[in-house]
Each structure stands twice: as C-alpha cells, then as structure tokens.
Design a protein around this motif. Structure first.
Motif, PDB file in Angstrom:
ATOM      1  N   ALA A   1     -21.807 -12.315 -27.388  1.00 21.32           N
ATOM      2  CA  ALA A   1     -22.249 -13.243 -26.379  1.00 21.32           C
ATOM      3  C   ALA A   1     -21.205 -14.635 -26.851  1.00 21.32           C
ATOM      4  O   ALA A   1     -20.694 -14.816 -25.539  1.00 21.32           O
ATOM      5  N   PRO A   2     -20.808 -14.806 -27.838  1.00 22.01           N
ATOM      6  CA  PRO A   2     -19.797 -15.938 -27.976  1.00 22.01           C
ATOM      7  C   PRO A   2     -18.380 -15.645 -27.328  1.00 22.01           C
ATOM      8  O   PRO A   2     -17.674 -16.382 -26.665  1.00 22.01           O
ATOM      9  N   ILE A   3     -18.122 -14.423 -27.185  1.00 20.55           N
ATOM     10  CA  ILE A   3     -16.968 -13.823 -26.745  1.00 20.55           C
ATOM     11  C   ILE A   3     -16.891 -13.848 -25.142  1.00 20.55           C
ATOM     12  O   ILE A   3     -16.127 -14.201 -24.456  1.00 20.55           O
ATOM     13  N   ARG A   4     -18.164 -13.577 -24.638  1.00 24.99           N
ATOM     14  CA  ARG A   4     -18.203 -13.820 -22.968  1.00 24.99           C
ATOM     15  C   ARG A   4     -17.512 -14.989 -22.439  1.00 24.99           C
ATOM     16  O   ARG A   4     -17.206 -14.919 -21.168  1.00 24.99           O
ATOM     17  N   ASN A   5     -17.726 -16.155 -23.235  1.00 26.42           N
ATOM     18  CA  ASN A   5     -17.110 -17.381 -22.448  1.00 26.42           C
ATOM     19  C   ASN A   5     -16.331 -18.264 -23.599  1.00 26.42           C
ATOM     20  O   ASN A   5     -16.582 -19.347 -23.650  1.00 26.42           O
TER      21      ASN A   5
ATOM     22  N   SER B   1     -16.692 -22.827 -23.516  1.00 25.78           N
ATOM     23  CA  SER B   1     -17.907 -22.919 -24.508  1.00 25.78           C
ATOM     24  C   SER B   1     -18.988 -23.413 -23.940  1.00 25.78           C
ATOM     25  O   SER B   1     -20.115 -23.297 -24.220  1.00 25.78           O
ATOM     26  N   ASP B   2     -18.892 -24.541 -22.929  1.00 26.40           N
ATOM     27  CA  ASP B   2     -20.240 -25.191 -22.142  1.00 26.40           C
ATOM     28  C   ASP B   2     -20.850 -23.911 -21.363  1.00 26.40           C
ATOM     29  O   ASP B   2     -22.010 -24.271 -21.052  1.00 26.40           O
ATOM     30  N   ALA B   3     -20.194 -22.862 -21.024  1.00 26.00           N
ATOM     31  CA  ALA B   3     -20.970 -21.824 -20.105  1.00 26.00           C
ATOM     32  C   ALA B   3     -21.746 -20.918 -20.953  1.00 26.00           C
ATOM     33  O   ALA B   3     -22.336 -20.170 -20.462  1.00 26.00           O
ATOM     34  N   VAL B   4     -21.515 -20.987 -22.316  1.00 24.89           N
ATOM     35  CA  VAL B   4     -22.423 -20.154 -23.319  1.00 24.89           C
ATOM     36  C   VAL B   4     -23.666 -20.656 -23.688  1.00 24.89           C
ATOM     37  O   VAL B   4     -24.130 -21.881 -23.601  1.00 24.89           O
ATOM     38  N   SER B   5     -24.943 -19.783 -23.877  1.00 28.48           N
ATOM     39  CA  SER B   5     -26.015 -19.970 -24.105  1.00 28.48           C
ATOM     40  C   SER B   5     -26.139 -20.977 -25.277  1.00 28.48           C
ATOM     41  O   SER B   5     -25.038 -20.837 -26.384  1.00 28.48           O
TER      42      SER B   5
ATOM     43  N   GLU C   1     -21.951 -23.042 -30.570  1.00 26.37           N
ATOM     44  CA  GLU C   1     -21.027 -23.506 -31.780  1.00 26.37           C
ATOM     45  C   GLU C   1     -20.118 -22.275 -31.982  1.00 26.37           C
ATOM     46  O   GLU C   1     -18.721 -22.775 -32.540  1.00 26.37           O
ATOM     47  N   GLN C   2     -20.581 -21.121 -32.057  1.00 27.56           N
ATOM     48  CA  GLN C   2     -19.393 -19.978 -32.453  1.00 27.56           C
ATOM     49  C   GLN C   2     -18.285 -20.054 -31.232  1.00 27.56           C
ATOM     50  O   GLN C   2     -17.274 -19.710 -31.612  1.00 27.56           O
ATOM     51  N   SER C   3     -18.800 -20.051 -30.056  1.00 25.58           N
ATOM     52  CA  SER C   3     -17.874 -20.210 -28.995  1.00 25.58           C
ATOM     53  C   SER C   3     -16.966 -21.338 -29.170  1.00 25.58           C
ATOM     54  O   SER C   3     -15.715 -21.204 -28.952  1.00 25.58           O
ATOM     55  N   ALA C   4     -17.269 -22.447 -29.481  1.00 29.13           N
ATOM     56  CA  ALA C   4     -16.787 -23.715 -29.530  1.00 29.13           C
ATOM     57  C   ALA C   4     -15.602 -23.484 -30.599  1.00 29.13           C
ATOM     58  O   ALA C   4     -14.556 -24.025 -30.583  1.00 29.13           O
TER      59      ALA C   4
END
Length: 182
Positions: free
Chosen positions: A109-113, A117-121, A126-129
C-alpha cells in the motif's frame, strides 16, 4: 498487463531510473528513526518501492527507453513520462505485483503512491512519506542535485511529521555522507 508478462531473465541495471538503492534504504531507516516511528517493514518497503521500474523495463526495454526520452526531452517527472508511454506508472505496477505475491498490505500500500504520499490511505501515509523523503534525498545526492529535492524532503518532514530545524538538517547531511560511501 505488464505484471502478468514478467518472465525471469537477467536484469540489466536501469540507468537513471532513480537513486541507488543503498542510499534510499539508509535514508528511509534514518527517517523512520528520526520521526520516532521505527517500522520493521520500512527496509523491505524501501527495497521494493521501485520494483515496478524493473518490471516495466525488463518487460519492454524499448518502451521504457521512450520513458527516459520523454522525461528528458519534455523535462517531465518520471511518473508523468511513464503514464504517457504506458498509461500507468511504476508505483501501480509495483503495488499490484507485490499484492499478487500476497505480500501484506502494509508492504504494497505505501508503494502504490510513494511519490504522492497525500494520495495514500491514512493508514499508510507515514510510511509513504518516509519513502518520499528517502527518495528525494537519495535522488539529490546520487542524481539530480536539484535543490528542490531537499526542499521537498523538508516540506514532507514539516507537514507530515512536524519536524524542522537542526535534526532534519543533520539527517540530510548524514544521507549525504552515506552517499559518498556507496
């Protein structure tokens, strides 16, 4: 779909696809520690964040060469160039591949966006950021040397984690030192 057509074969390193992985991995781990969110999965997530680039390139090297040309000629971000050539980007391919491998949602899920990172659930923001910070820092030190990458990392530190000042500057400097060792 690209994911379904991947066949094992030797992988030729994709030049200019992004920052060297060692710096990305180290920057992600240092970021997790600084923001006080040690995440046992962050190393794996950082390791796999650009797997979609490898899949797209190995599936169709000629098409991915068009991505590089489009990116350079039109001076557009990688994601935009990928979408122009393929109709989708490496984030989507990577996340779908990892999901098809039945890896936990906490990984894909964090990899998807990870570039948005604002597009992630909210659950994985935080992981995406952290991935985005690491990617920006590694790209600066190992690639573009565009100071906007440092500014972007600092914006993410501030907006997502409320961190500014010397701790952030120290981390940025540590990533720079690490990049010299790689």
């Amino acid at each position: 779909m690209v994911v379904a057509s991947v066949r094992p074969r030797p992988f030729t390193k994709v030049v200019a696809a992004g920052a060297p992985g060692d710096v990305d991995l180290g920057a992600a781990e240092m970021t997790a520690a600084l923001v006080g969110m040690p995440n046992p999965d962050i190393f794996v997530i950082a390791l796999l964040q650009d797997i979609g680039i490898m899949v797209m390139h190995s599936s169709s090297p000629q098409a991915y060469q068009q991505v590089f040309e489009c990116k350079q000629d039109a001076r557009m971000p990688l994601l935009e160039a990928e979408k122009r050539v393929y109709g989708f980007d490496h984030q989507e391919v990577g996340a779908e591949l990892l999901k098809s491998w039945q890896l936990p949602e906490e990984i894909y899920a964090p990899i998807r966006n990870h570039h948005q990172s604002d597009a992630v659930s909210v659950d994985y923001r935080e992981q995406s950021a952290m991935l985005s910070i690491a990617d920006n820092l590694a790209a600066f030190y190992c690639g573009t040397q565009d100071v906007e990458r440092i500014r972007q990392a600092k914006r993410i530190f501030d907006t997502c984690f409320g961190l500014t000042g010397s701790d952030v500057d120290t981390l940025i400097e540590a990533v720079g030192n690490m990049s010299l060792e790689v």
